[in-house]
Design a protein around this motif. Structure first.
Motif, PDB file in Angstrom:
ATOM      1  N   ILE A  42       0.861  -1.186   0.000  1.00  0.00           N
ATOM      2  CA  ILE A  42       0.000   0.000   0.000  1.00  0.00           C
ATOM      3  C   ILE A  42       0.894   1.232   0.000  1.00  0.00           C
ATOM      4  O   ILE A  42       1.704   1.424   0.922  1.00  0.00           O
ATOM      5  N   THR A  43       0.772   2.040  -1.031  1.00  0.00           N
ATOM      6  CA  THR A  43       1.479   3.317  -1.105  1.00  0.00           C
ATOM      7  C   THR A  43       0.534   4.416  -0.634  1.00  0.00           C
ATOM      8  O   THR A  43      -0.600   4.509  -1.101  1.00  0.00           O
ATOM      9  N   MET A  44       1.014   5.250   0.308  1.00  0.00           N
ATOM     10  CA  MET A  44       0.158   6.288   0.895  1.00  0.00           C
ATOM     11  C   MET A  44       0.806   7.659   0.754  1.00  0.00           C
ATOM     12  O   MET A  44       1.999   7.822   1.053  1.00  0.00           O
ATOM     13  N   GLU A  45       0.009   8.603   0.283  1.00  0.00           N
ATOM     14  CA  GLU A  45       0.391  10.009   0.310  1.00  0.00           C
ATOM     15  C   GLU A  45      -0.208  10.617   1.579  1.00  0.00           C
ATOM     16  O   GLU A  45      -1.431  10.659   1.733  1.00  0.00           O
ATOM     17  N   ILE A  46       0.650  11.081   2.482  1.00  0.00           N
ATOM     18  CA  ILE A  46       0.204  11.540   3.802  1.00  0.00           C
ATOM     19  C   ILE A  46       0.592  12.996   3.988  1.00  0.00           C
ATOM     20  O   ILE A  46       1.735  13.394   3.726  1.00  0.00           O
ATOM     21  N   SER A  47      -0.366  13.786   4.435  1.00  0.00           N
ATOM     22  CA  SER A  47      -0.123  15.197   4.741  1.00  0.00           C
ATOM     23  C   SER A  47      -0.681  15.482   6.132  1.00  0.00           C
ATOM     24  O   SER A  47      -1.857  15.205   6.402  1.00  0.00           O
ATOM     25  N   VAL A  48       0.171  15.997   7.033  1.00  0.00           N
ATOM     26  CA  VAL A  48      -0.218  16.274   8.423  1.00  0.00           C
ATOM     27  C   VAL A  48       0.073  17.740   8.720  1.00  0.00           C
ATOM     28  O   VAL A  48       1.150  18.253   8.387  1.00  0.00           O
ATOM     29  N   GLU A  49      -0.877  18.395   9.342  1.00  0.00           N
ATOM     30  CA  GLU A  49      -0.696  19.795   9.750  1.00  0.00           C
ATOM     31  C   GLU A  49      -1.298  19.970  11.144  1.00  0.00           C
ATOM     32  O   GLU A  49      -2.446  19.607  11.386  1.00  0.00           O
ATOM     33  N   GLN A  50      -0.491  20.522  12.062  1.00  0.00           N
ATOM     34  CA  GLN A  50      -0.942  20.763  13.429  1.00  0.00           C
ATOM     35  C   GLN A  50      -0.706  22.228  13.775  1.00  0.00           C
ATOM     36  O   GLN A  50       0.369  22.785  13.526  1.00  0.00           O
ATOM     37  N   SER A  51      -1.691  22.857  14.351  1.00  0.00           N
ATOM     38  CA  SER A  51      -1.571  24.256  14.788  1.00  0.00           C
ATOM     39  C   SER A  51      -2.092  24.375  16.213  1.00  0.00           C
ATOM     40  O   SER A  51      -3.055  23.703  16.594  1.00  0.00           O
ATOM     41  N   ASP A  52      -1.425  25.225  17.011  1.00  0.00           N
ATOM     42  CA  ASP A  52      -1.799  25.461  18.410  1.00  0.00           C
ATOM     43  C   ASP A  52      -1.864  26.964  18.661  1.00  0.00           C
ATOM     44  O   ASP A  52      -1.199  27.762  17.987  1.00  0.00           O
ATOM     45  N   PHE A  53      -2.665  27.327  19.676  1.00  0.00           N
ATOM     46  CA  PHE A  53      -2.748  28.721  20.085  1.00  0.00           C
ATOM     47  C   PHE A  53      -1.575  29.073  20.996  1.00  0.00           C
ATOM     48  O   PHE A  53      -1.086  28.247  21.774  1.00  0.00           O
ATOM     49  N   THR A  54      -1.129  30.321  20.886  1.00  0.00           N
ATOM     50  CA  THR A  54      -0.138  30.871  21.812  1.00  0.00           C
ATOM     51  C   THR A  54      -0.781  32.030  22.577  1.00  0.00           C
ATOM     52  O   THR A  54      -1.954  32.372  22.357  1.00  0.00           O
ATOM     53  N   GLU A  55      -0.001  32.636  23.471  1.00  0.00           N
ATOM     54  CA  GLU A  55      -0.551  33.720  24.293  1.00  0.00           C
ATOM     55  C   GLU A  55      -0.917  34.931  23.442  1.00  0.00           C
ATOM     56  O   GLU A  55      -0.296  35.203  22.413  1.00  0.00           O
ATOM     57  N   ARG A  56      -1.935  35.661  23.894  1.00  0.00           N
ATOM     58  CA  ARG A  56      -2.372  36.886  23.225  1.00  0.00           C
ATOM     59  C   ARG A  56      -1.410  38.027  23.566  1.00  0.00           C
ATOM     60  O   ARG A  56      -0.856  38.092  24.660  1.00  0.00           O
ATOM     61  N   THR A  78      -2.313  41.249  23.745  1.00  0.00           N
ATOM     62  CA  THR A  78      -3.107  41.972  24.740  1.00  0.00           C
ATOM     63  C   THR A  78      -4.360  41.165  25.014  1.00  0.00           C
ATOM     64  O   THR A  78      -4.651  40.175  24.336  1.00  0.00           O
ATOM     65  N   GLU A  79      -5.083  41.622  25.990  1.00  0.00           N
ATOM     66  CA  GLU A  79      -6.250  40.845  26.420  1.00  0.00           C
ATOM     67  C   GLU A  79      -7.299  40.735  25.327  1.00  0.00           C
ATOM     68  O   GLU A  79      -7.958  39.704  25.185  1.00  0.00           O
ATOM     69  N   ASP A  80      -7.489  41.779  24.514  1.00  0.00           N
ATOM     70  CA  ASP A  80      -8.511  41.749  23.466  1.00  0.00           C
ATOM     71  C   ASP A  80      -7.922  41.487  22.080  1.00  0.00           C
ATOM     72  O   ASP A  80      -8.608  41.636  21.067  1.00  0.00           O
ATOM     73  N   ALA A  81      -6.654  41.124  22.022  1.00  0.00           N
ATOM     74  CA  ALA A  81      -6.016  40.848  20.726  1.00  0.00           C
ATOM     75  C   ALA A  81      -6.333  39.413  20.289  1.00  0.00           C
ATOM     76  O   ALA A  81      -6.681  38.558  21.110  1.00  0.00           O
ATOM     77  N   PRO A  82      -6.215  39.110  18.982  1.00  0.00           N
ATOM     78  CA  PRO A  82      -6.417  37.725  18.526  1.00  0.00           C
ATOM     79  C   PRO A  82      -5.357  36.810  19.129  1.00  0.00           C
ATOM     80  O   PRO A  82      -4.225  37.239  19.375  1.00  0.00           O
ATOM     81  N   PRO A  83      -5.720  35.552  19.385  1.00  0.00           N
ATOM     82  CA  PRO A  83      -4.719  34.618  19.924  1.00  0.00           C
ATOM     83  C   PRO A  83      -3.655  34.315  18.880  1.00  0.00           C
ATOM     84  O   PRO A  83      -3.918  34.256  17.684  1.00  0.00           O
ATOM     85  N   GLY A  84      -2.426  34.159  19.367  1.00  0.00           N
ATOM     86  CA  GLY A  84      -1.367  33.759  18.454  1.00  0.00           C
ATOM     87  C   GLY A  84      -1.513  32.293  18.047  1.00  0.00           C
ATOM     88  O   GLY A  84      -2.246  31.515  18.671  1.00  0.00           O
ATOM     89  N   LYS A  85      -0.822  31.917  16.992  1.00  0.00           N
ATOM     90  CA  LYS A  85      -0.951  30.539  16.503  1.00  0.00           C
ATOM     91  C   LYS A  85       0.375  30.079  15.924  1.00  0.00           C
ATOM     92  O   LYS A  85       1.043  30.817  15.201  1.00  0.00           O
ATOM     93  N   VAL A  86       0.738  28.855  16.258  1.00  0.00           N
ATOM     94  CA  VAL A  86       1.935  28.242  15.716  1.00  0.00           C
ATOM     95  C   VAL A  86       1.504  26.983  14.955  1.00  0.00           C
ATOM     96  O   VAL A  86       0.609  26.257  15.386  1.00  0.00           O
ATOM     97  N   THR A  87       2.136  26.729  13.803  1.00  0.00           N
ATOM     98  CA  THR A  87       1.727  25.631  12.919  1.00  0.00           C
ATOM     99  C   THR A  87       2.925  24.745  12.617  1.00  0.00           C
ATOM    100  O   THR A  87       4.025  25.240  12.346  1.00  0.00           O
ATOM    101  N   ARG A  88       2.689  23.435  12.651  1.00  0.00           N
ATOM    102  CA  ARG A  88       3.692  22.441  12.277  1.00  0.00           C
ATOM    103  C   ARG A  88       3.062  21.515  11.237  1.00  0.00           C
ATOM    104  O   ARG A  88       1.921  21.072  11.414  1.00  0.00           O
ATOM    105  N   SER A  89       3.785  21.197  10.174  1.00  0.00           N
ATOM    106  CA  SER A  89       3.221  20.360   9.110  1.00  0.00           C
ATOM    107  C   SER A  89       4.333  19.584   8.410  1.00  0.00           C
ATOM    108  O   SER A  89       5.501  19.978   8.448  1.00  0.00           O
ATOM    109  N   PHE A  90       3.939  18.489   7.760  1.00  0.00           N
ATOM    110  CA  PHE A  90       4.853  17.745   6.909  1.00  0.00           C
ATOM    111  C   PHE A  90       4.040  16.927   5.908  1.00  0.00           C
ATOM    112  O   PHE A  90       2.867  16.626   6.106  1.00  0.00           O
ATOM    113  N   THR A  91       4.683  16.577   4.800  1.00  0.00           N
ATOM    114  CA  THR A  91       4.086  15.756   3.742  1.00  0.00           C
ATOM    115  C   THR A  91       5.043  14.617   3.436  1.00  0.00           C
ATOM    116  O   THR A  91       6.260  14.830   3.359  1.00  0.00           O
TER     117      THR A  91
END
Length: 641
Positions: free
Chosen positions: A549-563, A565-578
């Motif tokens: 079985i040959t598989m093409e795999i794509s994975v992407e993970q993203s997490d929130f980081t600290e804001r 300021t209190e009313d600012a959008p949350p930060g985000k960090v992304t990790r991915s591979f193919t």
């Protein structure tokens, strides 16, 4: 009186013998018929190992039929319990035994066998029926089967003519001769020749396709017949030789035995020569243009036309014994069929068909029946159907088990002293020792401490103001978080499977709109905007040979980081591979290493003092933290046909 008893006994024995003889003849006839259809049903020749105890007869017969791919219809009335043991015997022998033991009968309709209870005629014992002549002719292969044992020659010849449609003529002086032979799976002409040889007969084949049988060496005018046939053949051969000089050689031994040799001869001339020689009814719907070169032996007329019109714009069809010949697009030569797929979906199938197969062919999808409607000439339809049958195969389905392990570890230390003046008097002293050390001192508590120090000292430290406050904090945290989830996916071979696990957070977006010019009014709009952090996995499997079985795999993970300021959008960090990888069926592959590490060492305090190694922990606030997270993904594919 004794003589009467003796007469009755003899009569009974005679009737019983006649009945048994007829019964055995019926069994032999069924066995012979099973041997005949075994040519097209090889399952009848399979060897079986069976042990049956208490199963019903009809279920037993159905089980044998299903196991050996036989077409059998069984009457419901066969509810007799069967207790038998069969070893190393053929299916045909088992059926013959069941017919004999349980008084069954088999009716043959082509390759379909109808098995039921045998109902003998009322006068079967009293009437001695004529012995059956076992002669079978297979039109598709021109094979003849003969199973004769001391049978009348006249009846045998009559039977051969009836089943084959070929005329066999018998000399009068040998009509009462008894003949015996067993021939199976031999062409008609060879079978008749061997039949004549086995029974000391002479066979002569005439020019008009008659077979003459006579006593060997005593055939009347047999030599004259041979000479006459030779003369006719000579006349025809002279005509063929003239044609051969023109580039065309044609010899017709029968409708299914045509010899032709043509070199750069017009198609129109070949068709007309064949039609005249075979005396066929045909209608030319157009002038046949172009020349052909071909050399065929033992060909039928239909096969010859198919080869002749290959790679041309012409075709043919047969209607009520008349051959219609013309261009493929002509009315009457086009055909429309519905081709239903058995193993795959009709969706987007047309895009995979080569363009050469769809020229001058109209295709439409018919999803309701999972079919294609095909309209065009017969040869083009046949080529297209042949291609569709090749690709109409079972598409493998792949079950994919995904094991997601998210491992997180963090550690932090926070210490410090905070002092200052507030807007209001500080609250009463409070704090805790466990699980963390945290104290808030009020001004009165601090004055009491200072007063106790002043009593035993010559130095007067004075007092703090009511708005003075002091806080002491010492905290250490250590944690490990392990999250495991096992979603399961399934998809067809070559199709993508998607998995998404996510979290959504919101932040406020405010807009101010000014309306009016002389006395402007302000309108504030407040909306909540969503931000997503997901774990997304895409897998596209392809099944190849040897369960790979040959598989093409794509994975992407993203997490929130600290804001920020209190009313600012949350930060985000992304990790991915193919990745593209190949595994065996039911093997597990690990996709790991999506790791994140962070270290924080920060503090605040008095200038200069905040940098002294020991004093900085007393006259300031210090925070030191360290965290790491690792995402491991296990994938296990399983092929399901």
């Amino acid at each position: 009186m004794k003589n009467n008893y003796l007469l009755i006994v003899l009569l009974s024995l005679f009737m019983l013998h006649g009945s048994l003889g007829f019964s055995q003849g019926r069994i032999d006839q069924i066995k012979a018929q099973l041997d005949i259809i075994a040519v097209d049903n090889p399952g009848l020749s399979n060897l079986v190992e069976l042990s049956i105890n208490g199963s019903s007869l009809d279920e037993f017969i159905r089980g044998i039929a299903n196991t050996n791919d036989l077409n059998v219809s069984v009457d419901k009335g066969l509810d007799v319990l069967v207790v038998n043991n069969f070893s190393n015997v053929t299916v045909a022998d088992v059926l013959t035994f069941l017919v004999k033991k349980y008084q069954l009968d088999i009716e043959f309709t082509g390759n379909i066998m109808s098995i039921g209870k045998y109902n003998p005629p009322a006068q079967e014992i009293e009437e001695v029926k004529e012995k059956a002549i076992i002669v079978q002719y297979f039109k598709s292969t021109d094979f003849l089967l003969l199973d004769l044992n001391n049978d009348d020659l006249s009846k045998v010849v009559r039977k051969i003519t009836e089943v084959s449609g070929k005329n066999v003529v018998l000399a009068p002086q040998i009509s009462s001769k008894k003949v015996s032979v067993y021939i199976k799976g031999v062409p008609f002409k060879n079978a008749i020749e061997k039949f004549a040889f086995a029974n000391d007969l002479e066979l002569v084949e005439t020019e008009d396709n008659f077979y003459l049988l006579s006593e060997k060496g005593k055939a009347e005018n047999s030599e004259d017949l041979k000479k006459a046939n030779q003369n006719k053949s000579k006349i025809r051969n002279e005509r063929y030789e003239r044609k051969k000089e023109e580039g065309l050689f044609l010899k017709v031994n029968g409708p299914n035995d045509i010899e032709i040799s043509a070199e750069d001869i017009s198609i129109d001339e070949i068709v007309k020569a064949l039609g005249a020689e075979l005396k066929l009814n045909y209608y030319l719907m157009a002038n046949l243009q172009g020349n052909k070169s071909l050399n065929l032996q033992s060909s039928t007329f239909d096969d010859l036309l198919s080869n002749l019109f290959e790679s041309t714009i012409y075709t043919y069809s047969k209607s009520n014994g008349v051959y219609l010949i013309g261009e493929r697009k002509a009315e009457g030569l086009r055909n429309t069929i519905i081709f239903q797929l058995q193993n795959r979906s009709i969706e987007d199938l047309i895009t995979f068909i080569p363009s050469d197969l769809t020229k001058e062919v109209e295709l439409k999808e018919f999803p309701d029946l999972n079919s294609l409607v095909i309209s065009g000439s017969v040869p083009q339809i046949q080529d297209l159907v042949h291609f569709l049958e090749k690709i109409d195969q079972v598409v493998p389905m792949i079950a994919i088990e995904v094991i997601i392990v998210d491992y997180r570890k963090n550690r932090s230390v926070s210490t410090g002293i905070t002092a200052g003046l507030g807007n209001e008097p500080s609250a009463a002293t409070n704090g805790q020792i466990l699980p963390d050390a945290s104290f808030n001192f009020s001004s009165s508590s601090l004055n009491n401490v200072i007063g106790s120090i002043n009593k035993g000292s010559t130095i007067n430290l004075g007092k703090v103001t009511p708005n003075f406050y002091l806080s002491i904090k010492a905290l250490e945290t250590d944690g490990i978080l392990k999250v495991r989830s096992t979603p399961k996916l399934a998809t067809l071979n070559g199709h993508e499977a998607n998995l998404k696990i996510g979290n959504t957070e919101y932040y406020v977006n405010e807009q101010s709109i000014f309306q009016g010019s002389l006395s402007p009014q302000t309108q504030n709009n407040r909306t909540y905007v969503a931000v997503n952090a997901d774990l997304s996995i895409k897998i596209k499997p392809f099944v190849s040979g040897n369960d790979q079985i040959t598989m093409e795999i794509s994975v992407e993970q993203s997490d929130f980081t600290e804001r920020i300021t209190e009313d600012a959008p949350p930060g985000k960090v992304t990790r991915s591979f193919t990745s593209i990888l190949r595994v065996k069926d039911n093997e597990i592959v690990l996709l790991g290493g999506l790791e994140e590490k962070s270290t924080n060492d920060s503090g605040s305090g008095l200038p200069l003092i905040a940098r002294i190694p020991v004093l900085k922990w007393i006259f300031g606030n210090r925070t030191r933290s360290k965290s790491s997270s690792q995402l491991n993904i296990f994938i296990k594919p399983t092929v399901i046909y």
